[in-house]
Scaffold this motif. Sequence first.
Motif, PDB file in Angstrom:
ATOM      1  N   ASN A 154      23.803   3.078   3.500  1.00 24.47           N
ATOM      2  CA  ASN A 154      23.790   3.208   5.028  1.00 24.47           C
ATOM      3  C   ASN A 154      22.740   4.148   5.394  1.00 24.47           C
ATOM      4  O   ASN A 154      22.713   4.986   6.274  1.00 24.47           O
ATOM      5  N   LYS A 155      21.651   4.425   4.586  1.00 20.41           N
ATOM      6  CA  LYS A 155      20.614   5.475   4.825  1.00 20.41           C
ATOM      7  C   LYS A 155      19.253   4.995   3.956  1.00 20.41           C
ATOM      8  O   LYS A 155      19.267   4.560   2.911  1.00 20.41           O
ATOM      9  N   PHE A 156      18.114   5.152   4.804  1.00 15.03           N
ATOM     10  CA  PHE A 156      16.800   5.053   4.166  1.00 15.03           C
ATOM     11  C   PHE A 156      16.452   6.507   3.337  1.00 15.03           C
ATOM     12  O   PHE A 156      16.429   7.696   3.982  1.00 15.03           O
ATOM     13  N   HIS A 157      16.248   6.359   2.020  1.00 13.97           N
ATOM     14  CA  HIS A 157      16.134   7.491   1.266  1.00 13.97           C
ATOM     15  C   HIS A 157      14.904   7.231   0.335  1.00 13.97           C
ATOM     16  O   HIS A 157      15.131   6.256  -0.383  1.00 13.97           O
ATOM     17  N   ARG A 158      13.911   8.020   0.591  1.00 15.96           N
ATOM     18  CA  ARG A 158      12.602   7.731  -0.264  1.00 15.96           C
ATOM     19  C   ARG A 158      12.875   7.605  -1.771  1.00 15.96           C
ATOM     20  O   ARG A 158      12.229   6.674  -2.279  1.00 15.96           O
ATOM     21  N   TYR A 168      11.729  -3.441  -9.192  1.00 16.60           N
ATOM     22  CA  TYR A 168      11.301  -4.593  -8.822  1.00 16.60           C
ATOM     23  C   TYR A 168       9.684  -5.067  -8.634  1.00 16.60           C
ATOM     24  O   TYR A 168       9.388  -6.040  -8.327  1.00 16.60           O
ATOM     25  N   GLU A 169       9.019  -4.151  -9.066  1.00 12.38           N
ATOM     26  CA  GLU A 169       7.399  -3.934  -8.953  1.00 12.38           C
ATOM     27  C   GLU A 169       7.058  -4.689  -7.617  1.00 12.38           C
ATOM     28  O   GLU A 169       6.408  -5.460  -7.386  1.00 12.38           O
ATOM     29  N   ILE A 170       7.350  -3.879  -6.656  1.00 11.94           N
ATOM     30  CA  ILE A 170       7.053  -4.269  -5.016  1.00 11.94           C
ATOM     31  C   ILE A 170       6.839  -2.873  -4.664  1.00 11.94           C
ATOM     32  O   ILE A 170       7.374  -2.037  -5.033  1.00 11.94           O
ATOM     33  N   SER A 171       5.835  -2.789  -3.548  1.00 10.86           N
ATOM     34  CA  SER A 171       5.208  -1.638  -2.847  1.00 10.86           C
ATOM     35  C   SER A 171       6.279  -1.036  -2.267  1.00 10.86           C
ATOM     36  O   SER A 171       7.114  -1.796  -1.658  1.00 10.86           O
ATOM     37  N   VAL A 172       6.223   0.185  -2.125  1.00  7.32           N
ATOM     38  CA  VAL A 172       7.037   0.870  -1.441  1.00  7.32           C
ATOM     39  C   VAL A 172       7.050   0.505   0.332  1.00  7.32           C
ATOM     40  O   VAL A 172       8.100   0.171   0.570  1.00  7.32           O
ATOM     41  N   PRO A 173       6.031   0.280   0.775  1.00 11.81           N
ATOM     42  CA  PRO A 173       6.089  -0.171   1.998  1.00 11.81           C
ATOM     43  C   PRO A 173       6.570  -1.454   2.454  1.00 11.81           C
ATOM     44  O   PRO A 173       7.158  -1.692   3.296  1.00 11.81           O
ATOM     45  N   ASN A 174       6.325  -2.422   1.454  1.00 16.84           N
ATOM     46  CA  ASN A 174       7.043  -3.814   1.582  1.00 16.84           C
ATOM     47  C   ASN A 174       8.664  -3.679   1.194  1.00 16.84           C
ATOM     48  O   ASN A 174       9.377  -4.427   1.879  1.00 16.84           O
ATOM     49  N   TYR A 176      10.543  -0.947   2.446  1.00 16.56           N
ATOM     50  CA  TYR A 176      10.713  -0.877   3.735  1.00 16.56           C
ATOM     51  C   TYR A 176      10.759  -1.757   4.642  1.00 16.56           C
ATOM     52  O   TYR A 176      11.678  -2.084   5.655  1.00 16.56           O
ATOM     53  N   LEU A 177       9.682  -2.535   4.648  1.00 11.33           N
ATOM     54  CA  LEU A 177       9.493  -3.643   5.742  1.00 11.33           C
ATOM     55  C   LEU A 177      10.641  -4.537   5.312  1.00 11.33           C
ATOM     56  O   LEU A 177      11.255  -5.303   6.570  1.00 11.33           O
ATOM     57  N   ALA A 178      10.801  -5.055   4.322  1.00 15.86           N
ATOM     58  CA  ALA A 178      12.077  -5.956   4.010  1.00 15.86           C
ATOM     59  C   ALA A 178      13.473  -5.389   4.517  1.00 15.86           C
ATOM     60  O   ALA A 178      14.237  -6.191   5.052  1.00 15.86           O
ATOM     61  N   LEU A 179      13.706  -4.151   4.537  1.00 13.10           N
ATOM     62  CA  LEU A 179      14.853  -3.483   4.946  1.00 13.10           C
ATOM     63  C   LEU A 179      14.742  -3.588   6.551  1.00 13.10           C
ATOM     64  O   LEU A 179      15.903  -3.672   7.243  1.00 13.10           O
ATOM     65  N   VAL A 180      13.516  -3.139   7.136  1.00 17.14           N
ATOM     66  CA  VAL A 180      13.485  -3.375   8.704  1.00 17.14           C
ATOM     67  C   VAL A 180      13.734  -4.628   9.234  1.00 17.14           C
ATOM     68  O   VAL A 180      14.402  -4.705  10.118  1.00 17.14           O
ATOM     69  N   GLY A 222       9.982   0.085  19.310  1.00 19.01           N
ATOM     70  CA  GLY A 222      10.613   1.449  19.519  1.00 19.01           C
ATOM     71  C   GLY A 222      10.871   1.932  17.884  1.00 19.01           C
ATOM     72  O   GLY A 222      11.307   2.958  17.469  1.00 19.01           O
ATOM     73  N   LEU A 223      10.261   1.122  17.054  1.00 15.08           N
ATOM     74  CA  LEU A 223      10.271   1.491  15.650  1.00 15.08           C
ATOM     75  C   LEU A 223       8.976   2.321  15.119  1.00 15.08           C
ATOM     76  O   LEU A 223       7.959   2.262  15.938  1.00 15.08           O
ATOM     77  N   GLU A 224       8.998   2.862  14.036  1.00 19.84           N
ATOM     78  CA  GLU A 224       7.786   3.732  13.371  1.00 19.84           C
ATOM     79  C   GLU A 224       6.506   2.572  13.158  1.00 19.84           C
ATOM     80  O   GLU A 224       6.794   1.532  12.601  1.00 19.84           O
ATOM     81  N   ARG A 225       5.362   3.168  13.444  1.00 20.06           N
ATOM     82  CA  ARG A 225       4.234   2.355  13.301  1.00 20.06           C
ATOM     83  C   ARG A 225       3.782   2.282  11.707  1.00 20.06           C
ATOM     84  O   ARG A 225       3.573   1.586  11.132  1.00 20.06           O
ATOM     85  N   ASP A 226       4.058   3.653  11.144  1.00 22.78           N
ATOM     86  CA  ASP A 226       3.751   3.967   9.809  1.00 22.78           C
ATOM     87  C   ASP A 226       5.160   3.710   8.804  1.00 22.78           C
ATOM     88  O   ASP A 226       5.944   4.213   9.021  1.00 22.78           O
ATOM     89  N   LEU A 227       5.312   2.676   7.991  1.00 22.76           N
ATOM     90  CA  LEU A 227       6.239   2.177   7.212  1.00 22.76           C
ATOM     91  C   LEU A 227       6.660   3.354   6.292  1.00 22.76           C
ATOM     92  O   LEU A 227       7.847   3.324   6.040  1.00 22.76           O
ATOM     93  N   ASN A 228       5.551   4.299   6.063  1.00 23.57           N
ATOM     94  CA  ASN A 228       5.864   5.213   5.056  1.00 23.57           C
ATOM     95  C   ASN A 228       6.702   6.422   5.830  1.00 23.57           C
ATOM     96  O   ASN A 228       7.178   7.331   4.893  1.00 23.57           O
ATOM     97  N   LYS A 229       7.078   6.272   6.971  1.00 29.46           N
ATOM     98  CA  LYS A 229       7.812   7.453   7.620  1.00 29.46           C
ATOM     99  C   LYS A 229       9.491   7.074   7.635  1.00 29.46           C
ATOM    100  O   LYS A 229      10.092   7.569   7.974  1.00 29.46           O
ATOM    101  N   TYR A 230       9.720   5.801   6.979  1.00 35.20           N
ATOM    102  CA  TYR A 230      11.130   5.371   6.933  1.00 35.20           C
ATOM    103  C   TYR A 230      11.632   5.920   5.774  1.00 35.20           C
ATOM    104  O   TYR A 230      11.732   5.362   4.684  1.00 35.20           O
TER     105      TYR A 230
END
Length: 403
Positions: A154-158, A168-174, A176-180, A222-230
């Motif tokens: 229940n939390k986004f944690h970097r 899983y050899e997936i980029s961090v932004p991807n 984030y995007l999958a979760l969002v 209403g979501l963040e433009r920058d995926l790295n802010k999640y």
Amino acid sequence: MTHSVAKLNTLKLDPLNPRFEKAFSNETDLVVILKELFKESDVLSIVKNVLQQEFDLVEPIVVTRDINGQWLVLEGNRRTAAFMICSTAEYAREVGLDIKSVLSPTMEVPIFIYETREAAQKYLHKRHVSKPHGWKPYAKNQFLYNSYTAIEHNKFHRNSIEQLAKDYEISVPNIYLALVCYLVFEEIKKYEFFYFLIETKKIDYSVFTTALANPSIRDYLGLERDLNKYHDVSFIQMKRKIDLDSLRVFTKIVFDKSYGKNGNKAILDDSRKVTKLGEIFDCDKAVEELLNTKNIDTVYSNLSDLELRPSTSVSPSTSLSPSTSVSPSTSLSPSTSVSPSTSVSPSTSLSPSIQLEPIKPFFSAHVSKKIYGLYKKFMESVDKETASANVSPLIDYLHKFKK
């Protein structure tokens, strides 16, 4: 992971299979899961191969022990379901097949055993997520969400997301995007923005994910433009940021084929138009024009003029002030087409800072639920394609009050 064999009737289908959009649990009856798998995952083709004796048992089924000690199938649910149907007449009847049993319920099948579900995640990812022809986009996102919540509830944690990205050899932004994408889609289903008019299995979920990859579209919602802010934000906090009025408009544009041009295509009918839609969402006047014309290319070509034109319309993301007085005598005829920015009464003067919500001042939440119930019965008794054009504008306003 160890290799062994198990009898077919000791295997249990996975209620948390990422292919399922419905929420099943460990207590869900096997027949319910079997029917859902048969309906949505092309088990029939495997059944036909079994009946024609065109199958083998070389590839093991991946299992783990569930909380009751049963063999829970993590990989190979479609094959297991097909074997069950071909070994038990009752299962065949449950899925609408009239066939003779050609397998034995006690037949032995090869299995790979993982100690836990989490231990099998990397194997499942390589098989279904990283491959281009693996699970469909929704199932992939749900798998990544389930994998993530297993380590960070229940939390986004970097740190946790970076660990998952590494595994899983997936980029961090991807990640984030999958979760969002998964969480936003669950919000859409939660508020039933599909109006009973759209079968979720027939929508183009890949267009939806492509749209949410666009920073301007996320910003509009209403979501963040920058995926790295999640990061270091709870899922609840993230979902509270979503503007529900904007989400309803976005849903109609992306999914609702009855609302699009000629009643057979959604307004966003091609993922290559997502960039244009993102720029349109940066301009409130352009969004209003898009809802009127239902043509992304036309609105985009006139975008510079629309950006210069002073806006006198009401923004879909603004809410009606409780002190605003709306005349109870205002009526909506069945043929009236109401957009989120349309004023109810010609004589009502609304400043740009006030948003129109005509139903809420008139009716309590209880009455709105009653009206919504009547609408549901109505839609179940008529041709949905014909009715949708007449009733969906009114439902735009009723929908937000159904909890």
